[in-house]
Design an enzyme around this catalytic site. Sequence first.
Site, PDB file in Angstrom:
ATOM      1  N   ARG A  23       0.817  -1.175  -0.252  1.00 23.04           N
ATOM      2  CA  ARG A  23       0.117   0.080  -0.211  1.00 23.04           C
ATOM      3  C   ARG A  23       0.834   1.321  -0.254  1.00 23.04           C
ATOM      4  NH1 ARG A  23      -5.277   0.140   1.551  1.00 23.04           N
ATOM      5  NH2 ARG A  23      -6.296  -1.980   2.162  1.00 23.04           N
ATOM      6  N   ARG A  27      -3.133   7.058   1.385  1.00 20.06           N
ATOM      7  CA  ARG A  27      -3.881   8.801   1.823  1.00 20.06           C
ATOM      8  C   ARG A  27      -2.190   8.886   2.596  1.00 20.06           C
ATOM      9  NH1 ARG A  27      -8.560   5.309   3.922  1.00 20.06           N
ATOM     10  NH2 ARG A  27      -6.549   3.600   3.783  1.00 20.06           N
TER      11      ARG A  27
HETATM   12  O1  CP3 Z   1      -0.111  -0.887  -2.862  1.00 18.52           O
HETATM   13  C1  CP3 Z   1      -0.364  -0.203  -3.269  1.00 18.52           C
HETATM   14  O2  CP3 Z   1       0.642   0.837  -3.379  1.00 18.52           O
HETATM   15  C2  CP3 Z   1      -1.432  -0.700  -5.071  1.00 18.52           C
HETATM   16  C3  CP3 Z   1      -2.623  -0.320  -4.179  1.00 18.52           C
HETATM   17  C4  CP3 Z   1      -3.571  -1.181  -3.453  1.00 18.52           C
HETATM   18  C5  CP3 Z   1      -5.197  -1.009  -3.175  1.00 18.52           C
HETATM   19  N1  CP3 Z   1      -5.057  -2.043  -2.427  1.00 18.52           N
HETATM   20  C6  CP3 Z   1      -5.255   0.722  -3.032  1.00 18.52           C
HETATM   21  C7  CP3 Z   1      -6.407   1.376  -1.890  1.00 18.52           C
HETATM   22  C8  CP3 Z   1      -3.610  -2.484  -3.371  1.00 18.52           C
HETATM   23  C9  CP3 Z   1      -2.509  -4.171  -3.646  1.00 18.52           C
HETATM   24  C10 CP3 Z   1      -4.672  -2.819  -2.138  1.00 18.52           C
HETATM   25  C11 CP3 Z   1      -5.134  -4.375  -1.406  1.00 18.52           C
HETATM   26  C12 CP3 Z   1      -6.774  -4.765  -0.984  1.00 18.52           C
HETATM   27  N2  CP3 Z   1      -7.812  -3.797  -0.812  1.00 18.52           N
HETATM   28  C13 CP3 Z   1      -6.223  -5.371  -0.728  1.00 18.52           C
HETATM   29  C14 CP3 Z   1      -5.115  -6.327   0.346  1.00 18.52           C
HETATM   30  C15 CP3 Z   1      -3.766  -5.489   0.882  1.00 18.52           C
HETATM   31  C16 CP3 Z   1      -4.367  -5.723   2.209  1.00 18.52           C
HETATM   32  O3  CP3 Z   1      -3.787  -4.425   2.773  1.00 18.52           O
HETATM   33  O4  CP3 Z   1      -4.588  -7.039   2.984  1.00 18.52           O
HETATM   34  C17 CP3 Z   1      -7.144  -5.871   0.328  1.00 18.52           C
HETATM   35  C18 CP3 Z   1      -7.810  -6.589   1.756  1.00 18.52           C
HETATM   36  C19 CP3 Z   1      -7.808  -4.767  -0.121  1.00 18.52           C
HETATM   37  C20 CP3 Z   1      -9.086  -4.178   0.446  1.00 18.52           C
HETATM   38  C21 CP3 Z   1      -9.613  -3.129   0.662  1.00 18.52           C
HETATM   39  N3  CP3 Z   1      -9.574  -1.695   0.090  1.00 18.52           N
HETATM   40  C22 CP3 Z   1     -10.097  -1.486   1.883  1.00 18.52           C
HETATM   41  C23 CP3 Z   1     -10.615  -3.295   2.473  1.00 18.52           C
HETATM   42  C24 CP3 Z   1     -10.271  -0.904   1.567  1.00 18.52           C
HETATM   43  C25 CP3 Z   1     -10.250   0.250   2.748  1.00 18.52           C
HETATM   44  C26 CP3 Z   1      -9.551   0.195   3.826  1.00 18.52           C
HETATM   45  C27 CP3 Z   1      -9.120   1.103   3.620  1.00 18.52           C
HETATM   46  O5  CP3 Z   1      -7.668   0.784   4.074  1.00 18.52           O
HETATM   47  O6  CP3 Z   1      -9.242   2.273   3.416  1.00 18.52           O
HETATM   48  C28 CP3 Z   1      -9.526  -0.216  -0.016  1.00 18.52           C
HETATM   49  C29 CP3 Z   1      -9.635   0.973  -0.506  1.00 18.52           C
HETATM   50  C30 CP3 Z   1      -8.491   1.447  -0.492  1.00 18.52           C
HETATM   51  N4  CP3 Z   1      -7.669   0.856  -1.400  1.00 18.52           N
HETATM   52  C31 CP3 Z   1      -7.513   2.796  -0.066  1.00 18.52           C
HETATM   53  C32 CP3 Z   1      -6.549   2.264  -1.962  1.00 18.52           C
HETATM   54  C33 CP3 Z   1      -5.132   3.515  -1.800  1.00 18.52           C
HETATM   55  C34 CP3 Z   1      -8.059   3.674   0.050  1.00 18.52           C
HETATM   56  C35 CP3 Z   1      -9.285   4.359  -1.445  1.00 18.52           C
HETATM   57  C36 CP3 Z   1      -9.026   5.896  -0.645  1.00 18.52           C
HETATM   58  O7  CP3 Z   1      -8.395   6.720  -1.339  1.00 18.52           O
HETATM   59  O8  CP3 Z   1      -9.674   6.324  -0.044  1.00 18.52           O
END
Ligand code: CP3
Length: 343
Positions: A23, A27
């Site tokens: 990630r 943010r």
């Molecule tokens: O790593 C990177 O920089 C690449 C981008 C990436 C995102 N999500 C961007 C994201 C990757 C590889 C993921 C994977 C992801 N997404 C996982 C597996 C990794 C982990 O963290 O366990 C999971 C379970 C998700 C599902 C997901 N997406 C959730 C539960 C959430 C909400 C929680 C949160 O952190 O906000 C997201 C949203 C998300 N995915 C954001 C980002 C940058 C935040 C969205 C925003 O900008 O508001």
Amino acid sequence: MNDTFLRACQGQHTEYTPVWLMRQAGRYMPEYRAIRSHVDFLTLCKTPDLAAQVTMQPVEMLGVDAAILFSDILVPLEPMGMRLEFYEKEGPVLSEPIRSKSDVERLIIPDIEADLPFVMEIIRILRKELADKVPLIGFSGAPFTLATYMIEGGTSKNFLNTKKLMFQHSNVFDYLMEKLSVTVTAYLSSQIRAGAQAVQLFDTWAGILTPMDYKRFVLPYVKKVISEIKKEGVPVIYFANECAGILKDIKKLKADVVGVDWRIELSDAIKKLGKNAVVQGNLDPCALFLTRENLEERVKDILWKGESAKSHIFNLGHGILPHTPVENVIAMVEAVHYYSRNA
Ligand code: CP3
């Protein structure tokens, strides 16, 4: 190109320990928030120019040794026929969860190139921009983790609906895992053909299962996905959160690299995986809130513990948290490079 990360994935000796962060685009970065103030998250994922721009932010700001495609693991669920929304507080919501055989029957196996063209486009843009910089990692959710979101309709505490389907209607659960495995295999193959130079499977929720259930309901599917993807000829990284109890099974997956969370000493994980393992991890994301001195001590400790593996790629034990101070992340990357070079 700086190929330190790719050489470490292959188990080769490198002059220093490569580092990237799960990630790493997100943010905690003001530059990310500036782009996000104009577009919602899913639009960002589907707008190749912007998604590529966001992918590049940590590469330019942090000096990491790899870029990871900006997208989300849930993006492929839309063309499978599910309605996906992201909310500020709740996170992702899939409003029509999968609970029965007919629900699984209705799921479509997507035509990746036709249904997710923006993902391949982001990869093609990035390969041009990254040409003389660092390699690009593609990714997918692993079948089980995607299944939990589909069945629960979002994030969950006890994963009761998932386990109920698994325990009470195992044939339906297997059918879902089958469809997801086909989708994930096709999705990662397409990413590799578009230019991804390594791929990571995120099995965020694998650790909620008993080892016995992991062996029965997850392992055979991931094993098949990994063996298929390995034919494409790029390194495959498997990350399971809370992996300590299932590392002996994870070893059987024959992934090129095993991602390790922070709840186990890296040296203990290596003992379970064997000395030929290539490991990735495993700093507690909260350690980025420590003082500089204490953070550096933890970096050194992990580098030292990683030395018993064939190769070590430094990473966090899970995704970076919002509010993480960017200057500490930069200091961490510098410390990894400095202390691994001068060990
Ligand atoms: O790593 C990177 O920089 C690449 C981008 C990436 C995102 N999500 C961007 C994201 C990757 C590889 C993921 C994977 C992801 N997404 C996982 C597996 C990794 C982990 O963290 O366990 C999971 C379970 C998700 C599902 C997901 N997406 C959730 C539960 C959430 C909400 C929680 C949160 O952190 O906000 C997201 C949203 C998300 N995915 C954001 C980002 C940058 C935040 C969205 C925003 O900008 O508001």
